[in-house]
Design a protein around this motif. Sequence first.
Motif, mmCIF file in Angstrom:
data_model
loop_
_atom_site.group_PDB
_atom_site.id
_atom_site.type_symbol
_atom_site.label_atom_id
_atom_site.label_comp_id
_atom_site.label_asym_id
_atom_site.label_seq_id
_atom_site.Cartn_x
_atom_site.Cartn_y
_atom_site.Cartn_z
ATOM 1 N N MET B 1 0.862 -1.193 0.000
ATOM 2 C CA MET B 1 0.000 0.000 0.000
ATOM 3 C C MET B 1 0.895 1.240 0.000
ATOM 4 S SD MET B 1 -3.029 1.033 2.732
ATOM 5 C CE MET B 1 -4.165 -0.275 2.410
ATOM 6 N N SER B 2 0.592 2.191 -0.915
ATOM 7 C CA SER B 2 1.424 3.386 -1.000
ATOM 8 C C SER B 2 1.111 4.323 0.170
ATOM 9 C CB SER B 2 1.170 4.105 -2.319
ATOM 10 O OG SER B 2 -0.099 4.709 -2.278
ATOM 11 N N VAL B 3 1.961 5.327 0.338
ATOM 12 C CA VAL B 3 1.758 6.268 1.452
ATOM 13 C C VAL B 3 0.441 7.007 1.268
ATOM 14 C CG1 VAL B 3 2.716 8.291 2.599
ATOM 15 C CG2 VAL B 3 4.234 6.502 1.807
ATOM 16 N N LEU B 7 -2.650 7.003 3.851
ATOM 17 C CA LEU B 7 -3.217 8.213 4.458
ATOM 18 C C LEU B 7 -4.733 8.255 4.270
ATOM 19 C CD1 LEU B 7 -0.591 10.936 3.509
ATOM 20 C CD2 LEU B 7 -1.099 10.084 5.782
ATOM 21 N N GLU B 8 -5.180 7.856 3.094
ATOM 22 C CA GLU B 8 -6.632 7.827 2.834
ATOM 23 C C GLU B 8 -7.319 6.848 3.783
ATOM 24 O OE1 GLU B 8 -7.629 7.124 -1.249
ATOM 25 O OE2 GLU B 8 -6.346 8.751 -1.927
ATOM 26 N N TYR B 11 -7.429 8.326 7.206
ATOM 27 C CA TYR B 11 -8.430 9.400 7.298
ATOM 28 C C TYR B 11 -9.825 8.789 7.435
ATOM 29 C CZ TYR B 11 -10.847 13.771 6.562
ATOM 30 O OH TYR B 11 -11.647 14.866 6.742
ATOM 31 N N ASP B 12 -10.119 7.838 6.560
ATOM 32 C CA ASP B 12 -11.461 7.244 6.578
ATOM 33 C C ASP B 12 -11.742 6.519 7.900
ATOM 34 O OD1 ASP B 12 -11.901 8.234 4.068
ATOM 35 O OD2 ASP B 12 -11.299 6.397 3.041
ATOM 36 N N ALA B 15 -10.716 9.909 11.046
ATOM 37 C CA ALA B 15 -10.937 11.365 10.992
ATOM 38 C C ALA B 15 -12.116 11.798 11.869
ATOM 39 C CB ALA B 15 -11.151 11.817 9.558
ATOM 40 N N PHE B 40 -2.113 15.002 9.745
ATOM 41 C CA PHE B 40 -1.924 14.265 8.490
ATOM 42 C C PHE B 40 -0.667 14.715 7.747
ATOM 43 C CE2 PHE B 40 -6.060 12.777 9.536
ATOM 44 C CZ PHE B 40 -6.075 11.494 9.018
ATOM 45 N N LEU B 41 -0.294 15.973 7.925
ATOM 46 C CA LEU B 41 0.984 16.420 7.336
ATOM 47 C C LEU B 41 2.145 15.689 7.992
ATOM 48 C CD1 LEU B 41 0.581 20.302 6.953
ATOM 49 C CD2 LEU B 41 0.639 18.599 5.154
ATOM 50 N N ALA B 44 2.274 12.262 6.694
ATOM 51 C CA ALA B 44 2.763 12.230 5.307
ATOM 52 C C ALA B 44 4.277 12.390 5.266
ATOM 53 C CB ALA B 44 2.101 13.336 4.502
#
Lengths: 139, 170
Positions: B1-3, B7-8, B11-12, B15, B40-41, B44
Motif C-alpha cells: 500500500m502506498s503512502v 493516508l486515505e 483518514y477514513d 478522521a 496528516f501532514l 505524510a
Amino acid sequence: MKNDEFEQRLQRQPFRAVPEEWRSEILQSAHLARCLLPSTFDSRPLNWWRAWLWPNPRAWAGLAAAWAAILVLIIANRAPEPASTASLPAPSNQILLVLTEQRRMLAKLIESPTQTPAAEPNPAAPKPRSQRRLEFVTA
Amino acid sequence: MSVAEDLERLYDAHAQALFAFVLGLTRDESETREVLQDVFLKLARQSELLAGAREERAFLLHLAHNASIDRVRRRETREPSYKRLACEMTSLFAPALDPDEQALRDALSEALAELPAEQRAVVHLKLWEGLTFEAIAEALGIPLFTAASRYRYALDKLRKRLRPLYEEIK
C-alpha cells in the motif's frame, strides 16, 4: 442518578460529523507535503529487500560466501601458468647423445682456436698525408 | 500500500474520532481543521511514525492532542479572550430531532466547555473512545492515577451541572 446510567446516556450522544470537504483538502495538502519532501529517496525497495532477506540472514550469508569461493576458484584457474618444461616429454637417448657431441665439439673449438698471424702492412699502400709530407721534408 | 493510500485509509478510519476529540479541546472548527491537517501532514512527512504504535487510534489521538494543546496555547497567548469565546461556541453534538435530547446535548456541550481542557480530554477518551485509563494515560502522557482522578472529578462536575435537566428529561 446512577453513575453508570449517566455515563451511558452521555456516551449515546453523537458528535457532529466531520465536514466532507475536509477529506480532499487535508489529503491533498498531505500529498503535496509528501511530494515536497527534500529527500525523494524511497525506502520501499530497500525495505522490500530487507523483508525478503531478513528471515534467514545466516543462510543468505553462507550462500554469498559459497558463491564468492566459487568465483575465487574460477579466477585462480583462469590465471596463465608460467611456461615450464616439466610437462614436456623427456628427450630420447639419441638426442642426448647428439647434444653431448655438439657440446664437446664446441668446447674443443673454444679451447684450440686457429692461430692466424696478423697480416703484414703493404708497403706500397698509400700512407697518410701527414706522414708523406714528413718523408718529403726529410728526403 | 502506498503512502497516499495509507493516508486515505487512516483518514477514513479515524478522521471522525479525531474531529470530535479535537473539536472538544479547541472548541473551534477552523482550529480543529488546522489540527487535523497538522496530524496528516506529520504522517505524510514521517510515514514510519505509526510503525511502532500499538494502537493506531490511540496514537493518532495522542498526536492530535499534542497538536491541539500547542495551537490552543498559542491562540490563548495571542487572544486572551479566546477561553471565554470557546465556551460560547455552538454544540459539539449532532442536532437531535427530539427537543429534550437537543436540550441535553446543548447543556452537555456547555458543561464540557466549562471543564479544564485536561479533564475534557480524559472524559472524551473514556466516554466516547472507550479507552482504558492506561491507554488514556499513554495517549495524553500523564500518570495512570492522574487520568483516573481527572475523569472522576470531571464526571462529578458534569453530573452536578446536568442533574436538573437530566432528572427532568429522564
